[in-house]
Design a protein around this motif. Structure first.
Motif, PDB file in Angstrom:
ATOM      1  N   ALA A  25      46.772  14.757  57.584  1.00 43.75           N
ATOM      2  CA  ALA A  25      46.180  16.016  57.108  1.00 43.75           C
ATOM      3  C   ALA A  25      47.012  17.217  57.535  1.00 43.75           C
ATOM      4  N   MET A  26      47.461  17.191  58.815  1.00 43.16           N
ATOM      5  CA  MET A  26      48.276  18.316  59.310  1.00 43.16           C
ATOM      6  C   MET A  26      49.612  18.388  58.580  1.00 43.16           C
ATOM      7  N   ALA A  27      50.211  17.196  58.338  1.00 40.88           N
ATOM      8  CA  ALA A  27      51.492  17.178  57.627  1.00 40.88           C
ATOM      9  C   ALA A  27      51.331  17.710  56.202  1.00 40.88           C
ATOM     10  N   ALA A  28      50.239  17.257  55.534  1.00 36.74           N
ATOM     11  CA  ALA A  28      50.009  17.747  54.172  1.00 36.74           C
ATOM     12  C   ALA A  28      49.778  19.252  54.156  1.00 36.74           C
ATOM     13  N   GLU A  29      49.040  19.734  55.150  1.00 33.06           N
ATOM     14  CA  GLU A  29      48.777  21.189  55.220  1.00 33.06           C
ATOM     15  C   GLU A  29      50.066  21.972  55.457  1.00 33.06           C
ATOM     16  N   ASN A  30      50.897  21.449  56.381  1.00 30.25           N
ATOM     17  CA  ASN A  30      52.162  22.147  56.659  1.00 30.25           C
ATOM     18  C   ASN A  30      53.075  22.153  55.438  1.00 30.25           C
ATOM     19  N   VAL A  31      53.106  20.984  54.743  1.00 31.73           N
ATOM     20  CA  VAL A  31      53.939  20.916  53.531  1.00 31.73           C
ATOM     21  C   VAL A  31      53.449  21.898  52.482  1.00 31.73           C
ATOM     22  N   ALA A  32      52.138  21.989  52.296  1.00 33.01           N
ATOM     23  CA  ALA A  32      51.588  22.916  51.302  1.00 33.01           C
ATOM     24  C   ALA A  32      51.893  24.366  51.676  1.00 33.01           C
ATOM     25  N   LYS A  33      51.748  24.672  52.972  1.00 29.89           N
ATOM     26  CA  LYS A  33      52.056  26.047  53.403  1.00 29.89           C
ATOM     27  C   LYS A  33      53.534  26.385  53.187  1.00 29.89           C
ATOM     28  N   ALA A  34      54.393  25.430  53.541  1.00 33.47           N
ATOM     29  CA  ALA A  34      55.833  25.673  53.376  1.00 33.47           C
ATOM     30  C   ALA A  34      56.187  25.876  51.903  1.00 33.47           C
ATOM     31  N   LYS A  35      55.605  25.038  51.023  1.00 33.00           N
ATOM     32  CA  LYS A  35      55.885  25.186  49.601  1.00 33.00           C
ATOM     33  C   LYS A  35      55.361  26.514  49.062  1.00 33.00           C
ATOM     34  N   ALA A  36      54.187  26.899  49.498  1.00 30.94           N
ATOM     35  CA  ALA A  36      53.615  28.181  49.049  1.00 30.94           C
ATOM     36  C   ALA A  36      54.466  29.359  49.517  1.00 30.94           C
ATOM     37  N   LEU A  37      54.921  29.287  50.800  1.00 30.66           N
ATOM     38  CA  LEU A  37      55.777  30.367  51.304  1.00 30.66           C
ATOM     39  C   LEU A  37      57.104  30.420  50.546  1.00 30.66           C
ATOM     40  N   GLU A  38      57.662  29.252  50.240  1.00 37.15           N
ATOM     41  CA  GLU A  38      58.923  29.207  49.506  1.00 37.15           C
ATOM     42  C   GLU A  38      58.760  29.854  48.121  1.00 37.15           C
ATOM     43  N   GLU A  39      57.713  29.495  47.407  1.00 40.83           N
ATOM     44  CA  GLU A  39      57.484  30.082  46.081  1.00 40.83           C
ATOM     45  C   GLU A  39      57.201  31.574  46.176  1.00 40.83           C
ATOM     46  N   SER A  40      56.482  31.963  47.240  1.00 41.10           N
ATOM     47  CA  SER A  40      56.230  33.390  47.435  1.00 41.10           C
ATOM     48  C   SER A  40      57.514  34.164  47.674  1.00 41.10           C
ATOM     49  N   TYR A  41      58.409  33.549  48.512  1.00 39.92           N
ATOM     50  CA  TYR A  41      59.699  34.204  48.762  1.00 39.92           C
ATOM     51  C   TYR A  41      60.521  34.318  47.486  1.00 39.92           C
ATOM     52  N   ILE A  42      60.490  33.289  46.660  1.00 40.06           N
ATOM     53  CA  ILE A  42      61.243  33.336  45.387  1.00 40.06           C
ATOM     54  C   ILE A  42      60.706  34.445  44.482  1.00 40.06           C
ATOM     55  N   ALA A  43      59.378  34.552  44.396  1.00 37.68           N
ATOM     56  CA  ALA A  43      58.773  35.605  43.564  1.00 37.68           C
ATOM     57  C   ALA A  43      59.121  36.997  44.088  1.00 37.68           C
ATOM     58  N   GLU A  44      59.051  37.153  45.429  1.00 39.30           N
ATOM     59  CA  GLU A  44      59.410  38.449  46.010  1.00 39.30           C
ATOM     60  C   GLU A  44      60.881  38.786  45.759  1.00 39.30           C
ATOM     61  N   LYS A  45      61.735  37.759  45.838  1.00 36.79           N
ATOM     62  CA  LYS A  45      63.152  37.987  45.569  1.00 36.79           C
ATOM     63  C   LYS A  45      63.351  38.453  44.134  1.00 36.79           C
ATOM     64  N   GLN A  46      62.697  37.818  43.162  1.00 34.39           N
ATOM     65  CA  GLN A  46      62.821  38.238  41.759  1.00 34.39           C
ATOM     66  C   GLN A  46      62.300  39.659  41.560  1.00 34.39           C
ATOM     67  N   ALA A  47      61.174  39.978  42.225  1.00 35.67           N
ATOM     68  CA  ALA A  47      60.627  41.334  42.101  1.00 35.67           C
ATOM     69  C   ALA A  47      61.582  42.372  42.670  1.00 35.67           C
ATOM     70  N   GLU A  48      62.183  42.041  43.844  1.00 36.66           N
ATOM     71  CA  GLU A  48      63.142  42.983  44.437  1.00 36.66           C
ATOM     72  C   GLU A  48      64.365  43.161  43.542  1.00 36.66           C
ATOM     73  N   GLU A  49      64.834  42.050  42.947  1.00 36.62           N
ATOM     74  CA  GLU A  49      65.972  42.169  42.025  1.00 36.62           C
ATOM     75  C   GLU A  49      65.605  43.029  40.823  1.00 36.62           C
ATOM     76  N   SER A  50      64.382  42.887  40.309  1.00 39.60           N
ATOM     77  CA  SER A  50      63.944  43.723  39.184  1.00 39.60           C
ATOM     78  C   SER A  50      63.892  45.192  39.588  1.00 39.60           C
ATOM     79  N   ARG A  51      63.344  45.432  40.803  1.00 37.56           N
ATOM     80  CA  ARG A  51      63.297  46.837  41.265  1.00 37.56           C
ATOM     81  C   ARG A  51      64.710  47.397  41.426  1.00 37.56           C
ATOM     82  N   ALA A  52      65.618  46.590  41.984  1.00 36.82           N
ATOM     83  CA  ALA A  52      67.004  47.072  42.158  1.00 36.82           C
ATOM     84  C   ALA A  52      67.646  47.371  40.810  1.00 36.82           C
ATOM     85  N   SER A  53      67.403  46.484  39.818  1.00 32.41           N
ATOM     86  CA  SER A  53      67.961  46.741  38.477  1.00 32.41           C
ATOM     87  C   SER A  53      67.392  48.022  37.890  1.00 32.41           C
TER      88      SER A  53
END
Length: 461
Positions: free
Chosen positions: A269-297
């Motif tokens: 359960a802990m491993a699944a939770e950690n994996v889900a959190k890591a994946k969510a953070l990764e996708e969040s970072y990708i979205a924030e990166k795209q938003a920052e690139e859009s703002r910079a453009s």
């Protein structure tokens, strides 16, 4: 007598019928989809001012012949397609706002009077163009006071501001706003599209985090259910086993198994939770990166637009100043050329006038000389003789002789002393009068005497 009375009655009846027919023909009813505007002499308003017209909607009125007339204003709604492009927002980002406005002539008393004064007699296309110009101006004004986020997300606020501004201006010409429909809003820099992508990425990330949390809760619940099931089974088996030792052994074994399984379930359960959190953070970072690139453009496009617009304005200003300076130089050169031409033309006219007068004077001198041109020339030279002699004298007048020392031995040569010969030579440097005439190609007139050299020559002969 009876026949005369009958005729009178018939005439009176005809007059009454004619008046009644005239009254009926001038009594006009206004349909519900129109406004009847009576103009001419219509009386005064409540303040005592003369009214230009009287508006009637949904009623009837008597229109006086000769002094009054009437027309109708159509209340049918007018649809206007307004495709606004390159409108500058508060953030200096140009956007396109295609929209459709529905307007109509208002039936409110004061606004209806404005329509009678400003729209009566205009065609439908003319009314549409007039309203379209007003809508364009107010729509640009509203967009200039709002940011892109407000226009894109809070569409109700944007439409309310547009309706308020447009309707207040339309009332001045007698129109009212019925409906506003904004189809889509776009911009050249892609800022609105970037905002949409950012919101979509945020929603997707939130959904993924929620799914991971639900999966975690399900795994924990399943593990707890399995734990309870195994505890109950172990208790039943322990009760069924005869003998205390066997029951204790079974219970111990069951407890060991249970603890092992609980630890394994907790680890999963802990491993699944950690994996889900890591994946969510990764996708969040990708979205924030795209938003920052859009703002910079967007920021880069805005800065480039500012620099290009300023450079274009400066370029146009320099070109206008250069054209103005060239025009000023051209006008100045043309004025100087005209002045020189006028001056030379005046001088030529003056010289022509002088030569004309001189020619006329010479003609009179020739006539006075009996038509003999040589005698006429002699007369002219005789008139100028004083000036010629004066010129000869002026030739030696300015010779600076500070001091002259003459050593005279007293000897005589030709009957003259050395001093006398010096003075005679000095005076001889002035050309005699006869020489002056010879230089001019003429002879001394007989009335002025003869040349001594000529006389001596004649005597020798």
């Amino acid at each position: 007598m009876p026949s005369e009375v009958l005729i009178t009655l018939v005439v009176v009846a005809l007059l009454i019928f004619s008046m009644f027919a005239v009254v009926l023909s001038r009594y006009r009813k206004c349909p519900s989809d129109k406004i009847m505007v009576i103009y001419g002499k219509v009386g005064n308003d409540k303040n005592g001012d003369t009214m230009s017209s009287k508006c009637i909607h949904g009623g009837a009125a008597f229109v006086w012949p000769v002094i009054q007339d009437y027309q109708y204003l159509d209340l049918t709604p007018i649809s206007i397609n307004v495709d606004l492009t390159n409108a500058l927002s508060r953030q200096n980002i140009r956007i396109d706002v295609p929209s459709r406005f529905t307007v109509g002539i208002s039936t409110e008393p004061g606004i209806m009077q404005n329509a009678a004064e400003r729209l009566l007699g205009l065609r439908l296309s003319e009314i549409q163009e007039l309203a379209k110009d007003i809508i364009f101006g107010q729509l640009r004004l509203v967009i200039a006071t709002m940011e892109i986020e407000e226009i894109n997300t809070d569409r109700d606020k944007f439409l309310e501001a547009v309706s308020h501004n447009v309707e207040s201006e339309l009332k001045k010409i007698g129109l009212r706003l019925i409906n506003v429909n904004v189809t889509d809003i776009t911009d050249e820099s892609g800022y609105i599209e970037a905002l949409g992508k950012e919101a979509a990425a945020r929603a997707i990330n939130d959904a993924k985090i929620s799914v991971a949390q639900k999966n975690r809760d399900g795994s924990i619940g399943q593990a707890n259910a399995q734990k309870d099931e195994r505890i109950n089974v172990s208790s039943a088996n322990a009760a069924a086993i005869n003998g205390e030792n066997e029951a204790k052994a079974a219970i111990a074994q069951s407890d060991a198994t249970r603890r092992e399984r609980e630890a394994e379930a907790a680890r999963r359960a802990m491993a699944a939770e950690n994996v889900a959190k890591a994946k969510a953070l990764e996708e969040s970072y990708i979205a924030e990166k795209q938003a920052e690139e859009s703002r910079a453009s967007r920021e880069l496009a805005t800065q480039r637009a500012d620099v290009i617009v300023k450079a274009e304005i400066e370029k146009q200003r320099i070109e206008i100043e250069a054209e103005a300076q060239a025009e000023m130089i051209r006008r100045k050169a043309k004025g100087e050329a005209d002045a020189i031409f006028a001056k030379m033309e005046a001088q030529a006219r003056g010289m022509q006038e002088i030569l004309t007068k001189q020619a006329a004077g010479f003609a009179q001198i020739v006539a006075a000389a009996g038509g003999n041109s040589e005698d006429a020339v002699q007369l002219i030279l005789a008139d100028k003789m004083e000036e010629l002699v004066k010129t000869q004298v002026e030739a030696v007048k300015d010779i600076k002789i500070d001091k002259v020392t003459v050593w005279d031995s007293g000897s005589k040569e030709g009957g003259k002393t050395s001093t006398a010969n010096f003075i005679s030579g000095l005076m001889g440097s002035v050309p005699p009068l006869s020489e002056t005439f010879k230089l001019a190609g003429m002879k001394v007139p007989k009335m002025l005497g003869t040349d001594l050299k000529d006389d001596s020559a004649d005597s020798d002969k």
